[in-house]
Design an enzyme around this catalytic site. Structure first.
Site, short mmCIF file in Angstrom:
data_model
loop_
_atom_site.label_atom_id
_atom_site.label_comp_id
_atom_site.label_asym_id
_atom_site.label_seq_id
_atom_site.Cartn_x
_atom_site.Cartn_y
_atom_site.Cartn_z
N CYS A 307 3.07 9.92 29.88
CA CYS A 307 2.02 10.55 29.02
C CYS A 307 1.27 11.46 30.12
O CYS A 307 0.92 10.83 31.11
CB CYS A 307 1.08 9.53 28.40
SG CYS A 307 -0.31 10.32 27.29
N CYS A 309 -1.93 12.58 29.15
CA CYS A 309 -3.12 12.83 28.69
C CYS A 309 -4.28 12.65 29.69
O CYS A 309 -3.99 12.00 30.77
CB CYS A 309 -3.37 12.03 27.54
SG CYS A 309 -3.97 10.36 27.96
N CYS A 312 -4.36 9.14 30.96
CA CYS A 312 -3.16 8.69 31.85
C CYS A 312 -3.01 9.24 33.07
O CYS A 312 -2.64 8.92 34.26
CB CYS A 312 -2.01 8.76 31.03
SG CYS A 312 -1.77 7.57 29.52
N HIS A 338 -6.28 8.39 24.38
CA HIS A 338 -4.71 8.13 24.62
C HIS A 338 -4.05 7.85 23.30
O HIS A 338 -2.98 8.73 22.96
CB HIS A 338 -4.39 7.05 25.58
CG HIS A 338 -2.75 6.67 25.50
ND1 HIS A 338 -1.98 7.45 26.32
CD2 HIS A 338 -2.17 5.85 24.80
CE1 HIS A 338 -0.91 7.08 25.90
NE2 HIS A 338 -0.75 6.07 25.10
#
Ligand code: BHB
Ligand code: ZN
Length: 375
Positions: A307, A309, A312, A338
């Protein structure tokens, strides 16, 4: 008069009922299939509008029942509607409040006129009719609003559901007549009928004859099995016009989203991603992960190594676990960010799979990685 909500079907997936489209609203045009974050009380819990926009959210939900009780539609209307009130420039959809009355309020009495109930906050006696619900939604000013419906329990008797469906159709007609801004707000009809094929057919027939700009499938994700939900979708979705958006209410988990798309659903909403985030559970490319578990105390990797994002890229499992365990609100901010990012981007991958006509392979691969059986 032309509806403010238009659906453009762009492409059908070759091997399934899935379709790629876009929904045009007064606050923007958004690709479908799409997941809509839930912002019940005019906020998506623990998120700012800027972060929702940054992660790609298009349409978010707000809730008529809750906003009617608090702060009241007058205040939202005075602010110019939900968009300026919550500083959200994109799409907003409101549910009609019926479902919340049936699921939250006590002491309910359902009559032809509407529903008498006790306010779940202060116990005051209240009444909600199709006209009242539509007028509250008119005042809140969303782009898409729901008809006032009864969502009967999935395992309710045939006779009860038959009567309920007929009343929900009459309520839908009353709502259409009461609608004050059909040029600004698109009103959707909600198909009911529990698990009964002939009642679903009757409900869809009634509502399609009223020519709504879009259709919701209600009465699902209320405790029935995934197999039962998918079976109902198999015979209900084809009853709806191809050139109108189809919204499956209250769904759902990643596998339910994919299986809904396979059956021709365009729009989804669910509290799941925001709700499980608040107890430290996140959806990752390898299945669910309870980040507050002790085993992550020394884990300085991201929640999901696939991920990219904001959460993360910048914070570790160990740090997020510490925040959640310490009741620090920044912890649920990160898990919520997330989870919403995960579902919004999952729908982006699903749209690409429709474009590439390989949605079934995508489903198989996702289910394997997420640890789901393929039934
Ligand atoms: C935030 N969301 C949970 C609220 C929007 S979706 C609520 C909702 C969920 C489900 N599962 C069924 C129904 C239904 O049959 N009718 C209505 N009006 N709303 C419904
Ligand atoms: Zn992430």
């Amino acid at each position: 008069m032309e509806s403010p909500i238009q659906y453009h079907l762009i492409k059908k997936e070759k091997h399934t009922g899935a379709r790629l489209g876009e929904i045009v609203t007064p606050h923007g045009t958004f690709p479908t299939p799409m997941f809509m974050p839930v912002g019940t009380q005019a906020t998506v819990k623990a998120m700012s509008p800027e972060q929702l926009a940054e992660m790609g959210a298009g349409i978010i939900l707000a809730n008529t029942y809750h906003l009617w009780l608090r702060p009241g539609p007058e205040i939202v209307e005075e602010a110019g509607g939900l968009h300026p009130f919550m500083n959200w420039p994109k799409g907003i959809l409101t549910d009609s409040g019926g479902f919340q009355v049936f699921s939250l309020a006590k002491m309910r009495d359902i009559t032809e006129e509407g529903v008498h109930f006790k306010n779940h906050l202060n116990g005051a006696k209240m009444f909600l009719s199709p006209e009242k619900a539509i007028h509250i939604e008119n005042a809140l000013g969303p782009d898409i609003m729901m008809s006032f419906d009864e969502c009967p329990p999935f395992f309710e008797s045939y006779d009860y559901v038959k009567k309920s469906v007929a009343r929900t159709s009459r309520w839908a007609e009353r709502g259409l007549k009461a609608h004050r801004n059909p040029d600004k707000q698109g009103l959707f009809g909600i198909v009911q009928g529990a698990g009964f094929k002939d009642l679903r057919e009757q409900s869809a027939k009634d509502l399609v004859s009223m020519d709504f700009p879009g259709y919701s499938i209600g009465g699902l994700s209320v405790g029935e099995s995934k197999a039962e939900m998918n079976h109902v979708l198999d015979f209900t979705t084809p009853l709806l016009p191809e050139n109108k958006p189809r919204y499956l209410m209250g769904v759902g988990s990643p596998d339910a989203l994919i299986d809904g798309v396979l059956r021709g659903i365009d729009m989804f909403d669910c509290v799941l991603p925001t709700r499980i985030a608040r107890n430290g559970t996140v959806m990752t490319s390898h299945g669910r992960l309870v980040v507050k578990n002790a085993k992550y105390a020394h884990d300085f990797g991201p929640m999901d190594d696939n991920c990219d994002c904001y959460a993360c890229r910048n914070y570790s499992r160990a740090y997020i676990r510490h925040l959640i365990k310490s009741d620090e609100t920044f912890g649920i901010h990160l898990t919520t960010y997330h989870n919403l990012y995960f579902l919004i981007h999952l729908m982006g991958d699903v749209r690409q799979a429709i474009m590439d006509d390989n949605l079934l392979e995508f489903r198989q691969d996702f289910f394997e990685r997420y640890g789901l059986n393929q039934e």
